[in-house]
Scaffold this motif. Structure first.
Motif, PDB file in Angstrom:
ATOM      1  N   ARG A  99       0.854  -1.188   0.000  1.00 34.80           N
ATOM      2  CA  ARG A  99       0.000   0.000   0.000  1.00 34.80           C
ATOM      3  C   ARG A  99       0.886   1.232   0.000  1.00 34.80           C
ATOM      4  N   TYR A 100       0.604   2.143  -0.926  1.00 39.26           N
ATOM      5  CA  TYR A 100       1.318   3.413  -1.025  1.00 39.26           C
ATOM      6  C   TYR A 100       0.400   4.528  -0.529  1.00 39.26           C
ATOM      7  N   TYR A 101       1.000   5.538   0.106  1.00 46.11           N
ATOM      8  CA  TYR A 101       0.258   6.693   0.607  1.00 46.11           C
ATOM      9  C   TYR A 101       0.876   7.963   0.030  1.00 46.11           C
ATOM     10  N   PHE A 102       0.056   8.800  -0.577  1.00 41.17           N
ATOM     11  CA  PHE A 102       0.524  10.068  -1.147  1.00 41.17           C
ATOM     12  C   PHE A 102      -0.327  11.207  -0.612  1.00 41.17           C
ATOM     13  N   ILE A 103       0.328  12.321  -0.295  1.00 36.14           N
ATOM     14  CA  ILE A 103      -0.387  13.514   0.162  1.00 36.14           C
ATOM     15  C   ILE A 103       0.201  14.753  -0.501  1.00 36.14           C
ATOM     16  N   CYS A 104      -0.574  15.831  -0.464  1.00 34.22           N
ATOM     17  CA  CYS A 104      -0.048  17.146  -0.836  1.00 34.22           C
ATOM     18  C   CYS A 104       0.562  17.717   0.438  1.00 34.22           C
ATOM     19  N   GLY A 105       1.822  18.117   0.357  1.00 32.85           N
ATOM     20  CA  GLY A 105       2.549  18.507   1.562  1.00 32.85           C
ATOM     21  C   GLY A 105       2.460  19.961   1.960  1.00 32.85           C
ATOM     22  N   ASN A 106       1.756  20.788   1.211  1.00 35.38           N
ATOM     23  CA  ASN A 106       1.700  22.196   1.592  1.00 35.38           C
ATOM     24  C   ASN A 106       0.281  22.646   1.932  1.00 35.38           C
ATOM     25  N   GLY A 107      -0.432  21.810   2.672  1.00 34.21           N
ATOM     26  CA  GLY A 107      -1.766  22.173   3.146  1.00 34.21           C
ATOM     27  C   GLY A 107      -2.918  21.538   2.391  1.00 34.21           C
ATOM     28  N   GLY A 108      -2.694  21.119   1.167  1.00 35.61           N
ATOM     29  CA  GLY A 108      -3.769  20.541   0.373  1.00 35.61           C
ATOM     30  C   GLY A 108      -4.326  19.251   0.946  1.00 35.61           C
ATOM     31  N   CYS A 109      -3.507  18.543   1.708  1.00 39.38           N
ATOM     32  CA  CYS A 109      -3.963  17.281   2.308  1.00 39.38           C
ATOM     33  C   CYS A 109      -5.197  17.503   3.170  1.00 39.38           C
ATOM     34  N   PHE A 110      -5.234  18.624   3.891  1.00 36.85           N
ATOM     35  CA  PHE A 110      -6.381  18.913   4.759  1.00 36.85           C
ATOM     36  C   PHE A 110      -7.637  19.231   3.946  1.00 36.85           C
ATOM     37  N   GLN A 111      -7.483  19.485   2.660  1.00 35.33           N
ATOM     38  CA  GLN A 111      -8.617  19.739   1.764  1.00 35.33           C
ATOM     39  C   GLN A 111      -8.888  18.528   0.872  1.00 35.33           C
ATOM     40  N   GLY A 112      -8.392  17.360   1.279  1.00 37.18           N
ATOM     41  CA  GLY A 112      -8.691  16.122   0.572  1.00 37.18           C
ATOM     42  C   GLY A 112      -7.639  15.656  -0.416  1.00 37.18           C
TER      43      GLY A 112
END
Length: 171
Positions: A99-112
């Protein structure tokens, strides 16, 4: 003599072309990597295999991509990130079954702006022993499609080389 050389080229081409084709999964499809998308739903509509690519398309001045562990994914943190990308057109090889996990690291993660994908091992190639043993084969499986695709590519390349070599008057 030309026929032997043509057959040699055909066999060489078939041996060098990979019979398994990877898929490039573009995150968010035509909407790309942006806030307000349901990336869980997007990921659930895709099947990922080892050596597939996951691609992120976004405005490089606004967003980025980090590969994180499950804790980073759940908490939207980049602590312990194992990779980061910021080109706006990022192609990431999924080279392990996990399983891989990817996020936006400059705040976008909190917006989905986060996505988790489960990568499966490659299915075994189709075998003649399955049919001989009375087993049921699935002609539309990923392995069968990839095998047929590689075979078709090899045949087309061989025919094209043969046409160039034999049909163009070079010999």
């Amino acid at each position: 003599m030309p026929l032997i050389f043509f057959l040699f080229l055909l066999i060489s081409a078939a041996a060098t072309i990979s019979s398994v084709g990877a898929t490039d999964h573009i995150v968010g499809a035509n909407r790309g990597w942006n806030p307000g998308m349901n990336y869980t739903l997007w990921a659930n509509n895709h099947t990922f295999y080892v050596n597939d690519l996951i691609s992120f398309r976004y405005q490089k001045t606004q967003y980025n991509v980090f590969e994180v562990n499950q804790t980073g994914y759940d908490n939207c943190t980049t602590d312990g990130a194992v990779g980061n990308w910021s080109s706006g057109k990022d192609f990431i090889l999924l080279d392990k079954a996990k399983r891989y996990y990817f996020i936006c690291g400059n705040g976008g993660c909190f917006q989905g702006m986060k996505v988790s994908v489960l990568v499966h091992p490659l299915p075994p190639p189709p075998s003649s022993s399955t049919a001989a043993a009375g087993g049921v084969s699935k002609p539309n499986s990923a392995a069968a499609r990839a095998w047929r695709s590689g075979l078709t590519e090899s045949l087309c390349l061989g025919l094209w080389i043969g046409w160039i070599w034999l049909g163009s008057g070079w010999i």
